[in-house]
Design an enzyme around this catalytic site. Structure first.
Site, short mmCIF file in Angstrom:
data_model
loop_
_atom_site.label_atom_id
_atom_site.label_comp_id
_atom_site.label_asym_id
_atom_site.label_seq_id
_atom_site.Cartn_x
_atom_site.Cartn_y
_atom_site.Cartn_z
N ARG A 263 41.20 38.68 51.17
CA ARG A 263 41.97 39.09 49.81
C ARG A 263 42.14 40.61 49.95
O ARG A 263 41.30 41.39 49.75
CB ARG A 263 40.71 38.62 48.84
CG ARG A 263 41.42 38.50 47.47
CD ARG A 263 40.21 38.45 46.42
NE ARG A 263 39.28 39.65 46.33
CZ ARG A 263 38.22 39.83 46.09
NH1 ARG A 263 37.25 38.94 45.79
NH2 ARG A 263 37.77 41.18 45.87
N HIS A 267 39.52 40.63 43.04
CA HIS A 267 39.42 38.99 42.77
C HIS A 267 40.27 38.45 41.95
O HIS A 267 41.11 37.71 41.90
CB HIS A 267 38.33 38.86 42.13
CG HIS A 267 37.72 37.46 41.78
ND1 HIS A 267 37.98 36.37 42.81
CD2 HIS A 267 37.66 36.88 40.70
CE1 HIS A 267 37.60 35.17 42.20
NE2 HIS A 267 37.61 35.62 40.84
N TYR A 276 32.74 47.41 44.98
CA TYR A 276 31.62 47.06 46.02
C TYR A 276 32.48 46.71 47.48
O TYR A 276 31.69 46.35 48.44
CB TYR A 276 31.19 45.57 45.43
CG TYR A 276 32.36 44.51 45.28
CD1 TYR A 276 33.14 43.82 46.17
CD2 TYR A 276 32.79 44.54 43.87
CE1 TYR A 276 34.18 43.18 45.94
CE2 TYR A 276 34.10 43.80 43.61
CZ TYR A 276 34.64 43.03 44.50
OH TYR A 276 35.60 42.08 44.04
#
Ligand SMILES: [Mg+2]
Length: 365
Positions: A263, A267, A276
């Site tokens: 990805r 998100h 993160y």
């Protein structure tokens, strides 16, 4: 004492092209369909269109014209590969990042925008090829059981078709996923379970998700075959999914395919992955970009040119702009519709709420 090995398994990994768009094994022939450059060019066009749509959709969300939106950046080969492999009669059961596949099924960009703009009208697919496909499924993993139900109906009706469900890496930790694996093995369902392993479940990395070496091997416990495919290699994805679907059509039972991808985006637009995820990891993942890979393959075989690339970029942005214009001119949905579609027959409690809402609206003039 007796100490025999009573079960053994292995997980195969399939890939045709490396990250530079070269054949991993130059003496090996590609599958027949992939030897046709026109077919690959069309797949490439759809991958580029998917990315152009993604960019525009994010811009719309940032300016308040679209709701929360999940980008498919970096996963285009998975979704276009699945879309091309599916036959018209199959049933596609998506999670929520799968609109690249939906585009190929005939779902329009307008419908996709309408859905992410917050209206269920976008799930009322008009194309005959998508009529029986399920709408997006936001809860994690539950679409697997829906697909198992559909695959059961297909089996009972003795039809030559299959259901295909997509599930994220995080989704494979859910009970729904395991239950699907179990029942599809016992009943030998016409089902293909695609694990789209993009390495992240929002902010949870793959290594924190499970101690299993691969996600594909989760199939083995249910007595069904599982395999991995390079999810950034369009040719490998489409080929493996086609084979699994063909087997399912013929009553050969279910298959689990774990597509290894990444990805490249946040998100969703409600996330900030820079909090993160390490920059180096992202930079490395970009080296594996599926669109660059297929373009390189076509370039290397003189099946694509800089000029064609320029034209394609132009066509894609025009197509997306046209869809966005139509979306923005759409009449707003009546707030009353929020009460519809949950039940075939509206229960009294909900009808009361709707009536109260309508009365209030009338008071406010
Ligand atoms: Mg994931």
């Amino acid at each position: 004492m007796v100490n025999n090995t009573v079960a053994k398994f292995s997980i195969e990994y399939y890939q045709y092209l490396n990250a530079q768009g070269e054949l991993i094994n130059p003496t090996e022939k590609l599958p027949a369909w992939a030897q046709d450059f026109a077919t690959l060019q069309e797949a490439y066009r759809m991958m580029v269109l998917t990315r152009a749509f993604d960019n525009k959709a994010i811009a719309l969300q940032r300016t308040g014209k679209l709701g929360t939106y999940p980008s498919s950046l970096g996963q285009e080969a998975v979704y276009i590969g699945i879309g091309n492999a599916l036959e018209k009669q199959d049933v596609f059961c998506p999670s929520y990042r799968d609109w690249g596949t939906q585009l190929i099924r005939g779902v329009t960009m307008g419908e996709i925008l309408t859905y992410w703009g917050g209206s269920e009208r976008g799930s009322d697919f008009q194309a005959s090829t998508a009529k029986e496909d399920l709408p997006n499924c936001i809860p994690i993993g539950s679409q697997c059981l829906h697909a198992a139900g559909i695959a059961t109906a297909i089996k009972l009706r003795q039809q030559s078709r299959a259901a295909l469900v997509t599930c994220g890496d995080g989704g494979t930790s859910q009970g729904d996923f395991y239950e699907t694996i179990n029942i599809s093995g016992v009943w030998q369902l016409h089902l293909v379970i695609m694990i789209v392993n993009n390495q992240w479940a929002i902010s949870v990395p793959r290594k924190s998700q499970t101690a299993a070496e691969t996600l594909a091997q989760k199939a083995i416990a249910g007595g069904i075959p599982g395999e991995q495919v390079d999810g950034n290699d369009l040719i490998a994805v489409q080929d493996r999914v086609s084979r699994a679907l063909k087997k399912a059509h013929e009553g050969g039972g279910p298959t689990v395919i774990e597509a290894i991808t990444y990805r490249l985006s946040d998100h969703t637009t409600a996330d900030d992955a820079s909090r993160y995820r390490k920059k180096d990891e992202l930079a490395e993942a970009w080296q594996n970009d599926p669109i660059t890979r297929l373009r390189q393959y076509l370039f290397l075989h003189q099946a694509w040119s800089e000029n064609e690339e320029k034209q394609l970029q132009q066509i894609c942005s025009e197509q997306v702009a046209k869809a966005v214009d139509a979306y923005q001119q759409q009449p707003l949905e009546s707030p009353e519709n929020i009460f519809l579609h949950q039940y075939a027959t509206m229960p009294t409690s909900l009808a009361t709420q709707r009536d109260e809402f309508l009365a209030k609206q009338q008071q406010q003039g």
